[in-house]
Motif scaffolding. Structure first.
Motif, mmCIF file in Angstrom:
data_model
loop_
_atom_site.group_PDB
_atom_site.id
_atom_site.type_symbol
_atom_site.label_atom_id
_atom_site.label_comp_id
_atom_site.label_asym_id
_atom_site.label_seq_id
_atom_site.Cartn_x
_atom_site.Cartn_y
_atom_site.Cartn_z
ATOM 1 N N ASN A 24 35.785 78.474 42.202
ATOM 2 C CA ASN A 24 35.227 77.997 43.699
ATOM 3 C C ASN A 24 35.924 78.864 44.674
ATOM 4 O OD1 ASN A 24 37.576 76.516 43.076
ATOM 5 N ND2 ASN A 24 36.480 74.608 44.173
ATOM 6 N N ALA A 25 37.012 79.911 44.392
ATOM 7 C CA ALA A 25 37.792 80.396 45.456
ATOM 8 C C ALA A 25 36.782 81.045 46.284
ATOM 9 C CB ALA A 25 39.001 80.959 45.111
ATOM 10 N N GLY A 26 36.952 81.017 47.809
ATOM 11 C CA GLY A 26 36.367 81.754 48.643
ATOM 12 C C GLY A 26 36.595 81.295 50.047
ATOM 13 N N TYR A 27 35.694 81.842 51.058
ATOM 14 C CA TYR A 27 35.857 81.331 52.252
ATOM 15 C C TYR A 27 34.364 81.172 52.994
ATOM 16 C CZ TYR A 27 36.140 81.686 57.384
ATOM 17 O OH TYR A 27 35.973 81.283 58.622
ATOM 18 N N LYS A 28 34.242 79.955 53.317
ATOM 19 C CA LYS A 28 33.094 79.414 53.740
ATOM 20 C C LYS A 28 33.035 78.447 54.955
ATOM 21 C CE LYS A 28 28.003 78.191 52.566
ATOM 22 N NZ LYS A 28 27.305 77.807 51.487
ATOM 23 N N LEU A 63 34.220 76.450 51.260
ATOM 24 C CA LEU A 63 35.285 77.171 50.462
ATOM 25 C C LEU A 63 36.443 77.552 50.917
ATOM 26 C CD1 LEU A 63 32.502 79.701 48.726
ATOM 27 C CD2 LEU A 63 33.127 77.690 47.689
ATOM 28 N N PHE A 64 37.589 77.074 50.079
ATOM 29 C CA PHE A 64 38.799 77.728 50.576
ATOM 30 C C PHE A 64 39.512 78.637 49.248
ATOM 31 C CE2 PHE A 64 37.670 73.426 52.008
ATOM 32 C CZ PHE A 64 38.714 73.281 53.110
ATOM 33 N N ASN A 65 40.599 79.090 49.652
ATOM 34 C CA ASN A 65 41.379 79.929 48.657
ATOM 35 C C ASN A 65 42.776 79.743 48.987
ATOM 36 O OD1 ASN A 65 42.028 81.812 47.104
ATOM 37 N ND2 ASN A 65 41.309 83.551 47.921
ATOM 38 N N GLY A 66 43.267 78.763 48.026
ATOM 39 C CA GLY A 66 44.589 78.489 48.418
ATOM 40 C C GLY A 66 45.249 77.416 49.325
ATOM 41 N N PRO A 67 44.516 76.360 49.468
ATOM 42 C CA PRO A 67 44.927 75.410 50.628
ATOM 43 C C PRO A 67 46.316 74.794 50.200
ATOM 44 C CG PRO A 67 43.251 74.137 49.019
ATOM 45 C CD PRO A 67 43.142 75.855 48.605
ATOM 46 N N THR A 68 47.300 74.787 51.119
ATOM 47 C CA THR A 68 48.591 74.284 50.732
ATOM 48 C C THR A 68 48.867 73.237 51.831
ATOM 49 O OG1 THR A 68 49.642 76.239 52.225
ATOM 50 C CG2 THR A 68 49.214 76.555 49.695
ATOM 51 N N GLY A 69 49.426 73.550 53.107
ATOM 52 C CA GLY A 69 49.990 72.744 54.013
ATOM 53 C C GLY A 69 48.592 71.852 54.612
ATOM 54 N N ILE A 70 49.129 70.713 54.831
ATOM 55 C CA ILE A 70 47.964 69.672 55.208
ATOM 56 C C ILE A 70 48.512 68.727 56.472
ATOM 57 C CG2 ILE A 70 48.502 68.083 53.423
ATOM 58 C CD1 ILE A 70 45.446 67.842 53.321
ATOM 59 N N ALA A 71 47.654 68.347 57.389
ATOM 60 C CA ALA A 71 48.182 67.438 58.347
ATOM 61 C C ALA A 71 46.852 66.716 59.004
ATOM 62 C CB ALA A 71 48.968 68.378 59.687
ATOM 63 N N VAL A 72 47.229 65.596 59.685
ATOM 64 C CA VAL A 72 46.208 65.021 60.460
ATOM 65 C C VAL A 72 46.713 64.782 61.822
ATOM 66 C CG1 VAL A 72 45.199 63.603 58.377
ATOM 67 C CG2 VAL A 72 47.134 62.740 59.737
ATOM 68 N N ASP A 73 45.480 64.590 62.602
ATOM 69 C CA ASP A 73 45.695 64.410 64.291
ATOM 70 C C ASP A 73 45.538 62.916 64.467
ATOM 71 O OD1 ASP A 73 42.862 63.774 64.361
ATOM 72 O OD2 ASP A 73 42.696 65.842 65.258
ATOM 73 N N THR A 74 45.612 62.522 65.784
ATOM 74 C CA THR A 74 45.516 61.119 65.900
ATOM 75 C C THR A 74 44.194 60.460 65.693
ATOM 76 O OG1 THR A 74 45.365 61.663 68.230
ATOM 77 C CG2 THR A 74 47.485 61.202 67.404
ATOM 78 N N ALA A 75 43.056 61.349 65.664
ATOM 79 C CA ALA A 75 41.616 60.971 65.353
ATOM 80 C C ALA A 75 41.431 61.091 64.002
ATOM 81 C CB ALA A 75 40.805 61.873 66.162
ATOM 82 N N GLY A 76 42.356 61.433 63.308
ATOM 83 C CA GLY A 76 41.958 61.355 61.558
ATOM 84 C C GLY A 76 41.614 62.616 61.042
ATOM 85 N N ASN A 77 41.241 63.726 61.963
ATOM 86 C CA ASN A 77 40.919 65.137 61.342
ATOM 87 C C ASN A 77 42.073 65.733 60.683
ATOM 88 O OD1 ASN A 77 38.196 64.973 62.849
ATOM 89 N ND2 ASN A 77 39.441 65.164 64.719
ATOM 90 N N VAL A 78 41.612 66.397 59.562
ATOM 91 C CA VAL A 78 42.329 67.188 58.726
ATOM 92 C C VAL A 78 42.614 68.439 59.152
ATOM 93 C CG1 VAL A 78 42.989 67.449 56.254
ATOM 94 C CG2 VAL A 78 42.078 65.144 57.080
ATOM 95 N N TYR A 79 43.744 68.933 59.144
ATOM 96 C CA TYR A 79 44.052 70.545 59.287
ATOM 97 C C TYR A 79 44.633 71.292 57.957
ATOM 98 C CZ TYR A 79 43.165 69.364 64.018
ATOM 99 O OH TYR A 79 42.661 68.714 65.413
#
Length: 495
Positions: A46-50, A58-74
């Motif tokens: 399922n690797a790709g970009y969408k 679709l993602f291709n190698g998600p590594t770092g992850i963070a959240v903001d004050t509203a709970g959204n995920v980066y």
């Protein structure tokens, strides 16, 4: 005794009628398309970009992850060289930075270094990521050796790190000082405190750096620099680090670092100008650098309570295998993405006990499964972060997914159907031979992690003994394909 039995029976009947009030963590998929994972596990299907609806992204190698004050995920979508945002309210995925013009031309087709408008900016395998209280995003642009900033207005700039006068090539090195002249070498992780100071795991330099919010400068807070890799605790200017990856901090101002690989599988703590081992096998009792050959730090998977007997090589305490991203939850416990054990570990800071928070370490037949905590299957988790209400998010690198771990009430006992094992390869890990037993015959393949076929047999019949003496050490996937069934099992070859 009879009356006690009646009371117990009544309680059990009451529970059966009304349901349980017990709560337990459940692992689900926050973002990423899981359609092909059931039929083609381990093969990066399922690797790709969408962008778009979270369940179809679709993602291709998600590594770092963070959240903001509203709970959204980066998410640092490393192999796509872009930064993504998961809107948890609308369940959508968007790209907030990174040029995607040529992204469909292949891996690293959009790699580069360019500031300016966020969707025209270029990155080179970004890994670390953090968000400040105003919503600005900071990125460890790993192969460009700089720290980038993405403003809420959609502009990308170089926040710290030396850039070439041409604005295209960046330096790598080890220099403290003003933000614009400081030099980094493959930074992998970021963490930002309440004052806006950013802590950097500078992996290539084997040090932990701090970017000061006031003063616009970079300093080393622990470690001795690029040419002094190792594992020694003590004063911050004499301590040694190696293969640093994750970084986080606590309310007391202590900084925590995960060491990934080379036998240094532990979490270190920097506090009061001293470096110690916070959890994992310690170096107490060793007078010299324990990473000098032969290596003495064991790799493995073991929970339990920390012991004061660290340093005694006859005693094996808490063990990790590739601890990557680290973060504290709302209760002050340390969450650890234990990548090669395929689990998220939790270290209870009050009781000094390590446990498995989510993921099934013993599973070797599938790469993906949602479910209750340790029944779920996660594959090579790299990043972990908790939001302010206690939800935990994981960048599931091996499955190219973003997973969510949420505390839920168990109103009934779910029926767990035990999987019928129709493929068994042993010993696993193996060295010179692999015994294969399967309920199905047909075609057999051994594939590496890039899906390259290492060995094949068009007329496989069980039982079978595969000679692995000439196979290089590493992780492989054994695939048996019959007329109506495909079976896959992960296999590790060691020497």
């Amino acid at each position: 005794m009879y009356r006690i039995k009646l009371v117990l029976l009544s309680i059990l009947c009451f529970i059966g009628i009304t349901g349980f009030s017990q709560k337990r963590y459940y692992v689900s998929t926050l973002a990423g398309d899981t359609t092909n994972l059931a039929t083609s596990p381990f093969l990066n299907a399922n690797a790709g970009y969408k962008d778009g609806v979270a369940s179809q992204a679709l993602f291709n190698g998600p590594t770092g992850i963070a959240v903001d004050t509203a709970g959204n995920v980066y998410v640092a979508d490393t192999y796509n060289n872009v930064i993504r945002k998961v809107n948890v309210l609308f369940n959508t995925v968007t790209t907030i930075a990174g040029d995607t013009t040529d992204i469909k031309k292949g891996l690293d087709s959009n790699i580069g270094y360019m500031n300016g408008s966020a969707l025209s900016a270029k990155f080179s395998n970004p890994i670390g990521i953090c968000v400040d209280k105003d919503g600005n995003v900071y990125v460890a642009d790993t192969y460009n050796n700089v720290i980038r900033k993405i403003t809420t207005s959609g502009v990308v700039s170089t926040y710290a790190g030396k850039q070439d006068s041409s604005g295209i090539v960046t330096y790598f090195g080890y220099v403290d000082g003003p933000d614009s002249t400081a030099e980094f070498f493959a930074p992998t992780s970021l963490s930002i405190d309440a004052s806006g100071n950013i802590y950097v795991a500078d992996e290539g330099n084997n040090v932990i750096r701090k970017i000061w919010a006031i003063g616009d400068s970079v300093s080393t807070i622990a470690g001795r620099g690029h040419d002094t890799a190792g594992y020694i605790n003590g004063a911050i200017d004499t301590a040694l680090f190696t293969t640093v990856f994750g970084v986080t901090y606590d309310k007391k101002g202590a900084v925590y670092v995960s060491q990934f690989g080379d036998g240094a599988n532990a979490i270190r703590r920097i506090y009061n100008d001293t470096v110690t081992t916070y959890v994992g096998y310690d170096t107490a009792g060793f007078d010299t650098n324990v990473l000098a050959p032969p290596y003495t730090i064991p790799i493995g998977y073991q929970n339990g309570k920390d012991t004061d007997s660290r340093g005694d090589t006859s005693i094996v305490g808490i063990l990790f295998n590739g601890p990557a991203g680290i973060s504290f939850d709302t209760a002050g416990n340390l969450l650890i993405a234990d990548e090669y054990n395929n689990v998220i570990r939790l270290y209870n800071t009050k009781d000094s006990i390590a446990s498995t928070f989510a993921g099934n370490h013993s599973n070797d037949t599938v790469s993906f499964h949602n479910g209750w905590d340790t029944l779920a299957v996660i594959y090579n988790p790299m990043g972990v972060v908790a939001d302010k209400v206690g939800n935990v998010y994981v960048s599931d690198l091996g499955n190219n997914l973003i997973r969510k771990i949420k505390l839920q009430s168990i109103t009934a006992v779910p029926q767990v159907k035990k999987q019928e094992y129709t493929l068994h390869a042993y010993p696993n890990p193996c060295s010179d031979r692999l015994n294969i037993v399967s309920n199905y015959n047909g075609k057999a393949d051994l594939l590496d992690v890039t899906s390259r076929v290492i060995w094949t047999n068009d007329n496989f019949k069980s039982p079978y003994i595969l000679n692995t003496s000439d196979v290089a050490p590493g992780v492989y996937f054994l695939r048996i394909t019959s007329a109506n069934q495909t079976l896959i099992q992960k296999v590790e070859v060691i020497k």
